[in-house]
Design an enzyme around this catalytic site. Structure first.
Site, mmCIF file in Angstrom:
data_model
loop_
_atom_site.group_PDB
_atom_site.id
_atom_site.type_symbol
_atom_site.label_atom_id
_atom_site.label_comp_id
_atom_site.label_asym_id
_atom_site.label_seq_id
_atom_site.Cartn_x
_atom_site.Cartn_y
_atom_site.Cartn_z
ATOM 1 N N GLN A 161 6.076 -5.887 -1.268
ATOM 2 C CA GLN A 161 6.875 -6.600 -0.283
ATOM 3 C C GLN A 161 8.347 -6.487 -0.680
ATOM 4 O OE1 GLN A 161 5.033 -10.504 -0.302
ATOM 5 N NE2 GLN A 161 6.788 -11.420 -1.343
ATOM 6 N N ALA B 24 3.638 -5.566 2.870
ATOM 7 C CA ALA B 24 2.659 -4.496 3.051
ATOM 8 C C ALA B 24 1.554 -4.679 2.019
ATOM 9 C CB ALA B 24 3.321 -3.135 2.914
ATOM 10 N N SER B 25 0.563 -3.798 2.077
ATOM 11 C CA SER B 25 -0.588 -3.954 1.190
ATOM 12 C C SER B 25 -0.240 -3.636 -0.256
ATOM 13 C CB SER B 25 -1.721 -3.042 1.658
ATOM 14 O OG SER B 25 -1.285 -1.694 1.713
ATOM 15 N N LEU B 26 0.785 -2.797 -0.482
ATOM 16 C CA LEU B 26 1.140 -2.417 -1.843
ATOM 17 C C LEU B 26 2.334 -3.191 -2.383
ATOM 18 C CD1 LEU B 26 0.791 1.485 -1.762
ATOM 19 C CD2 LEU B 26 -0.943 -0.241 -2.281
ATOM 20 N N ASP C 6 6.038 10.907 6.769
ATOM 21 C CA ASP C 6 5.969 9.618 7.457
ATOM 22 C C ASP C 6 7.325 9.135 7.954
ATOM 23 O OD1 ASP C 6 4.292 7.681 8.439
ATOM 24 O OD2 ASP C 6 4.477 6.375 6.707
#
Length: 560
Positions: A134, A130-132, A284
């Site tokens: 792994q 992910a962008s933030l 979420d």
């Protein structure tokens, strides 16, 4: 000194230009409506607004901050049109995996021990990126399988820099646009910054896992992985490995062997209990964060972004949702008004009418309209009618919407409205029993005792002031009222008129005075006075127009 880095402001200019270019491109799409940016503020050719899918793609290309921003925007129907919200919900984080050597350095630096000492095995290929962060699969020395979440290097600094740039944009929007005064982008960005900062702290996420694990323990079909505290730090999270199938990938054979209805029921009941009893919203719970395990339970993880709801606000949200499920539109409107902030253009008759129509439609079409849709539509109506709803109301709607989607995947025939109504009744009974507990009754008795002790004295003081004609009333906040704004404008205009008239009159009178010093045929002194009067008068006019004190828009909070 040569070779020194450019100033920070210069380094931020390209990034700022990219953000402004993006906002300007979609200025007519309904997203960030009212955020007026002039073409001169951005460089290069700017095309007109595109499709929702293109909007999501470009937002994703701006980096991790804007991926998270897009996910948060999808919960705000008052800011984002439905088509754009749907595109943002489908937005995926397509990022290149970090090389294993970098991951190894991150883990060893965070834990202070070699990775071979901490873990018996550590798979080099990530399970997910992910962008933030792994995630890698690993095995502890005692043989337990774990998942290790590692933060991408440099991501925290990038997020902080982007948030700093966005604050300038939101402050401008709040000051100069109508929607900014309604929504207060700065307050919304502050909430977003806090939640994003918390998501970067994996110790806080481990605490969330521990709390959810404890609170959801009564729901036997749910399982939350336990964090491994010895191998958890701010940038590395180690937790039990959740092995299983995504809820949207459960095979037909598995469904014939095991009914998914108990899992869906416990998920919905557990989350409602977590919100209204413990005051925590995990907005979420999408299929990627849920797994059906081999032992038939539903695993819940990725609890980085959790919002806390204060007790008083929790009570009102509970009453609002219970009234909606029960079809009482008038009480839904009353609770929403109590939760929100009434602005200058608040239209109460319209709000009451539209909320009543919304609840009537929900009662008539229960099979096609979920509770999450109702709450999010309520947020949109409130904003249109001049009522600023709290961000927790949007998070509640988003959570219910996600829960409804997951429950539909697990058990398509499940009556979620009946289940929500039953669980809310259970929560209200539990809260009533708690209010009648010995500590609660003792607290109430202490307040009654204080009232009986201090009441007569305070009443006597008030009567004494009235009898002696010494009672006073103090009015505060006059400096921010419309009266002060108008008085200041009047004073500025009078000053402009007097100064300009005096200088021009003096220059006109000196035009008749003979003098050997002339310029363009006019006496120098008279011409200087005339030009000074024009310049000073023009300057004061410009200053009064640009800097006149503007009263803040009236905002009225609901009853406490």
């Amino acid at each position: 000194m040569t070779g020194s880095p450019p100033p920070m402001s210069d380094a931020k200019l390209p990034r700022r230009a990219a953000i402004l270019r993006f906002l300007f491109r979609y200025r007519k799409s309904g997203v960030f409506n009212g955020l007026s940016l002039e073409p001169a503020m951005v460089d290069g050719d700017v095309v007109d607004d595109g499709t929702p899918e293109k909007f999501a793609d470009e937002l994703e290309a701006l980096g991790p901050t804007f991926v998270k921003l897009g996910q948060m925007l999808s919960t705000r129907p008052d800011l984002v049109p439905a088509t754009y919200a749907a595109a943002l919900e489908r937005m995926q984080e397509q990022v290149t995996p970090i090389p294993y050597e970098t991951i190894r350095e991150q883990v060893e630096d965070a834990l202070g021990v070699r990775i071979s000492k901490a873990y018996a095995t550590f798979e080099e290929a990530p399970l997910g990126c992910a962008s933030l962060a792994q995630v890698h699969r690993a095995t502890l020395r005692d043989g337990r399988e774990v998942a290790v979440k590692v933060q991408r290097p440099g991501v925290s600094q990038q997020l902080m820099a982007d948030l700093d740039l966005l604050r300038g944009v939101t402050d401008t929007a709040d000051r100069f646009t109508e929607i900014g005064r309604h929504v207060r982008f700065s307050d919304w960005l502050s909430e977003f910054s806090r939640s994003l900062t918390a998501e970067l702290d994996y110790v806080a996420e481990a605490e969330n896992l521990e709390r959810f694990r404890q609170h959801l323990a009564p729901f036997r079909q749910l399982w939350v992985p336990a964090p491994i505290w010895d191998y958890t730090a701010r940038r590395v999270l180690t937790m039990e490995f959740a092995d299983g199938s995504r809820v949207d990938q459960v095979s037909g054979v598995r469904r014939t062997e095991q009914s998914m209805v108990p899992l869906a029921e416990d998920l919905l009941r557990g989350y409602l209990d977590q919100i209204f009893v413990h005051g925590e919203i995990h907005a979420d719970p999408h299929p990627g964060n849920l797994r059906v395990t081999a032992d038939g339970r539903l695993a819940i993880f990725d609890l980085g972004m959790v919002a806390n709801v204060p007790p008083r606000q929790r009570d009102r949200l509970l009453k609002l949702l219970f009234a909606a499920v029960d079809g009482r539109g008038e009480q839904v409107a009353e609770e929403c008004i109590a939760l929100g902030i009434r602005l200058d253009d608040y239209d109460e008759p319209r709000f009451l009418r539209e909320v009543g129509q919304l609840i009537a439609r929900y009662a008539a079409h229960q099979s096609s309209m979920s509770e999450g849709h109702v709450v999010l539509e309520l947020v949109r109506i409130a904003t249109q009618c001049g009522l600023r709803p709290p961000p927790e109301l949007s998070l509640l709607g988003k959570t219910l919407l996600n829960l409804d989607a997951v429950c539909h995947l697990l058990a398509p025939d499940l009556d979620t409205q009946r289940l929500v109504g039953d669980q809310l009744q259970h929560v209200m009974r539990a809260r009533l029993r708690k209010s009648l507990s010995s500590p609660s009754l003792a607290s109430e008795m202490m307040e009654v005792q204080a009232l009986l002790r201090d009441g007569p004295r305070k009443l006597s003081d008030i009567l004494s002031l009235v009898a002696e004609n010494r009672i006073q009333m103090r009015v505060t906040g006059l400096e921010e009222s419309r009266l002060m704004e108008n008085l200041q404008k009047i004073a500025n205009r009078i000053s402009v008129g007097v100064i300009t008239a005096a200088l021009i009159l003096a220059s006109a009178m000196m035009m008749r005075v003979p003098t050997p010093h002339t310029l363009w045929g006019y006496p120098v002194m008279a011409l200087v006075l005339f030009l000074s009067g024009v310049a000073l008068g023009g300057g004061i006019i410009a200053s009064s127009l640009l800097s006149d004190h503007r009263a803040r828009s009236r905002e009225e909070h609901g009853p406490r």
